[in-house]
Design an enzyme around this catalytic site. Sequence first.
Site, short mmCIF file in Angstrom:
data_model
loop_
_atom_site.label_atom_id
_atom_site.label_comp_id
_atom_site.label_asym_id
_atom_site.label_seq_id
_atom_site.Cartn_x
_atom_site.Cartn_y
_atom_site.Cartn_z
N ILE A 1 42.12 -39.75 -25.19
CA ILE A 1 42.04 -38.28 -25.46
C ILE A 1 40.52 -37.73 -25.17
O ILE A 1 40.11 -37.04 -24.57
CB ILE A 1 42.67 -37.63 -26.34
CG1 ILE A 1 44.30 -37.82 -26.56
CG2 ILE A 1 42.51 -36.27 -26.61
CD1 ILE A 1 44.80 -37.36 -27.74
N ASP B 1 31.65 -43.61 -31.47
CA ASP B 1 32.82 -44.36 -31.60
C ASP B 1 32.56 -45.71 -31.94
O ASP B 1 32.16 -46.48 -31.28
CB ASP B 1 33.84 -44.38 -30.60
CG ASP B 1 35.14 -45.01 -30.49
OD1 ASP B 1 35.33 -45.65 -31.63
OD2 ASP B 1 36.23 -44.41 -30.18
N ARG C 1 43.60 -34.38 -36.20
CA ARG C 1 44.45 -34.29 -37.47
C ARG C 1 43.79 -33.49 -38.60
O ARG C 1 42.60 -33.16 -38.58
CB ARG C 1 44.54 -35.82 -38.05
CG ARG C 1 45.65 -36.58 -37.15
CD ARG C 1 46.99 -35.96 -37.63
NE ARG C 1 48.01 -37.07 -37.08
CZ ARG C 1 48.59 -36.85 -35.71
NH1 ARG C 1 48.24 -35.94 -35.18
NH2 ARG C 1 49.43 -37.59 -35.50
N ASP D 1 43.16 -26.70 -34.34
CA ASP D 1 44.63 -26.84 -34.22
C ASP D 1 45.17 -27.40 -35.34
O ASP D 1 46.69 -27.35 -35.39
CB ASP D 1 44.76 -27.36 -32.91
CG ASP D 1 46.28 -27.66 -32.42
OD1 ASP D 1 46.86 -26.77 -32.31
OD2 ASP D 1 46.84 -28.85 -32.35
N GLU E 1 49.62 -27.75 -43.62
CA GLU E 1 50.28 -27.18 -42.66
C GLU E 1 52.03 -26.79 -42.86
O GLU E 1 52.34 -27.66 -43.48
CB GLU E 1 50.27 -28.13 -41.38
CG GLU E 1 48.93 -28.44 -40.84
CD GLU E 1 49.08 -29.21 -39.69
OE1 GLU E 1 50.14 -29.80 -39.05
OE2 GLU E 1 47.78 -29.20 -39.12
N HIS F 1 49.09 -26.37 -34.53
CA HIS F 1 49.33 -27.65 -34.46
C HIS F 1 50.17 -27.89 -33.02
O HIS F 1 51.05 -28.64 -32.93
CB HIS F 1 50.21 -28.38 -35.36
CG HIS F 1 49.65 -29.90 -35.28
ND1 HIS F 1 49.59 -30.93 -36.61
CD2 HIS F 1 49.65 -30.83 -34.31
CE1 HIS F 1 49.38 -31.91 -36.26
NE2 HIS F 1 49.57 -31.95 -35.02
#
Length: 318
Positions: free
Chosen positions: A154, A173, A234, A258, A263, A282
């Site tokens: 992604i 990363d 997340r 998001d 949640e 989400h």
Amino acid sequence: MKIIKTDGVLSVEAEQLRYLDGLNAEFIEKTLLTEDALIEQCREADALMVLREPITARVLAELKNLKVIGRFGVGLDSIDVEAASRAGVQVTYVPDANLVEVSTHAMALILALTRRLKQFDSAVRAGRWAAMADGAGITRPDRQVLGLIGFGQIGRLTAERARAFGYHIIAYDPHMPAERITAGGAEPVGFDELLARADIVSLHVPATPETRNILSAEALSRMKEGAILINVSRGGLVDEVALADLIRRRHLAGAGIDTFEQEPPSPDNPLLALDAVLVSPHAAHYSTQSYAEVRNKVFADVALVLRGGKPVYPVNRV
């Protein structure tokens, strides 16, 4: 044979049920969101299809017939994969159904925030047509640096989309060689350098102990003044209270969120009170196509395992 879908959210259609043809299996749908409910209702299950339910070592120890768990999506933070492996239970997931959707959603949030669409929309609806000052400081994409934390599938797709608008891409990363980041069109940098340089910081990492609160209050304070934050990954990656405080004090210009730690978010979550924060439920993963694909792939892999075969998308080896 008994297959139990435990999430109670995703709908099932004939397209998915066809994968179970010939299995002589009873397919059951329930909403089981606690360990106790899972243990009580799934003792005889041969297969579980799950979304967010707590598939813990305790649960796995009680489900003696269980052969396979299919996860609707890519995140595995609700499943104890090591315990599943010890119990001889195959875990499957869907790592590739929503790559296009999540990367596109990240770009939609980036563009909406950097172009101040929320503020402009509110001004016009309030009768303020002469609202150009609401956009003070808007900058061309080719003058901005987009920092990606995580450069998996992604992250790389987000970089590809962002380059089309002219953004300079930097990426952190720790699990990816620098040459692979370079090959993906981004400049490899360290975490501290990314925070210091990026006009936009976008998260593309899973929820793990390593990434928990990766953007702590201290890390957020080291972001470039006027930067924005995007989280389509997340909840639990960001100190939401500290983020709201930094936006209120105008150290940060805004955020696109998001996923939340809780949640749905509590109505008193401070991020919900800020005009400079754009939120979605989400939903970054969603499209008509991805929704069908993720369900089809879980049903297909669960059926393969129950027929004695190997899944296409295994998480563990059993």
